[in-house]
Design an enzyme around this catalytic site. Sequence first.
Site, PDB file in Angstrom:
ATOM      1  N   HIS A   2       0.810  -1.218   0.000  1.00 45.86           N
ATOM      2  CA  HIS A   2       0.000   0.000   0.000  1.00 45.86           C
ATOM      3  C   HIS A   2       0.847   1.274   0.000  1.00 45.86           C
ATOM      4  CE1 HIS A   2       0.770  -1.030   4.204  1.00 45.86           C
ATOM      5  NE2 HIS A   2       0.718   0.265   4.443  1.00 45.86           N
ATOM      6  N   GLY A  58       7.008   0.709   0.452  1.00 46.24           N
ATOM      7  CA  GLY A  58       7.428   1.977   1.039  1.00 46.24           C
ATOM      8  C   GLY A  58       8.896   2.237   0.757  1.00 46.24           C
ATOM      9  N   GLU A  63       9.790  -6.027  -0.272  1.00 44.61           N
ATOM     10  CA  GLU A  63       9.316  -6.560  -1.542  1.00 44.61           C
ATOM     11  C   GLU A  63      10.451  -7.280  -2.276  1.00 44.61           C
ATOM     12  OE1 GLU A  63       6.688  -3.753   0.155  1.00 44.61           O
ATOM     13  OE2 GLU A  63       8.800  -3.443  -0.364  1.00 44.61           O
ATOM     14  N   HIS A  90      24.844  -6.243 -15.029  1.00 43.82           N
ATOM     15  CA  HIS A  90      25.733  -7.191 -14.352  1.00 43.82           C
ATOM     16  C   HIS A  90      25.018  -8.340 -13.660  1.00 43.82           C
ATOM     17  CE1 HIS A  90      29.496  -4.403 -13.982  1.00 43.82           C
ATOM     18  NE2 HIS A  90      29.044  -4.502 -15.218  1.00 43.82           N
ATOM     19  N   ASN A  91      23.734  -8.162 -13.313  1.00 42.60           N
ATOM     20  CA  ASN A  91      23.038  -9.190 -12.541  1.00 42.60           C
ATOM     21  C   ASN A  91      21.874  -9.839 -13.277  1.00 42.60           C
ATOM     22  OD1 ASN A  91      23.663  -6.801 -10.145  1.00 42.60           O
ATOM     23  ND2 ASN A  91      24.667  -8.791 -10.060  1.00 42.60           N
ATOM     24  N   ARG A 124      31.680 -12.609 -17.848  1.00 44.99           N
ATOM     25  CA  ARG A 124      32.031 -12.999 -16.476  1.00 44.99           C
ATOM     26  C   ARG A 124      30.834 -12.947 -15.534  1.00 44.99           C
ATOM     27  NH1 ARG A 124      33.505  -7.567 -16.805  1.00 44.99           N
ATOM     28  NH2 ARG A 124      33.061  -6.324 -14.945  1.00 44.99           N
ATOM     29  N   ARG A 128      29.111 -15.770 -12.724  1.00 46.06           N
ATOM     30  CA  ARG A 128      28.804 -15.440 -11.323  1.00 46.06           C
ATOM     31  C   ARG A 128      27.337 -15.693 -11.002  1.00 46.06           C
ATOM     32  NH1 ARG A 128      32.347 -10.031 -11.985  1.00 46.06           N
ATOM     33  NH2 ARG A 128      34.377 -11.045 -11.776  1.00 46.06           N
TER      34      ARG A 128
END
Length: 138
Positions: A2, A58, A63, A90-91, A124, A128
Amino acid sequence: DHAGFVLKEAVKQHLIAQGIDVMDFGTFSEEQCDYPPFIEQACSAVLEHACFGIVFGGSGNGEAMVANKVSGIRCARCVSLWDSEMARKHNDAQVMSLGGRITEAKLACEMVDAFLSTPFEGGRHLRRIAMFPDVSQS
């Protein structure tokens, strides 16, 4: 959550204006609620439809924590353009978490645009990511 409702609505309108299809799993008001079921539904849709997701709260912390408990999801809490770009670059994050109490709508929309348009670099970083516990490869 909310506390992220107002920001979610602003970002949703921003995406719709660009012709991007949006699935909204709630919440649908600023009335206090428990957010984990909404996050789980959104993450399930991300995995099922091979799309991106955005979750709102918030601060975005809780989350992101819930999202990262969903097998195969990589969620980044983003508070800057740099965070948004690096989460993808990168992720290979498929989900971003934004905080309605800490991020203004204009910046959030810029961050979302960066997240959606930044490609994963691979290389790379792929090695990872493969080391992350309980992660399916995208």
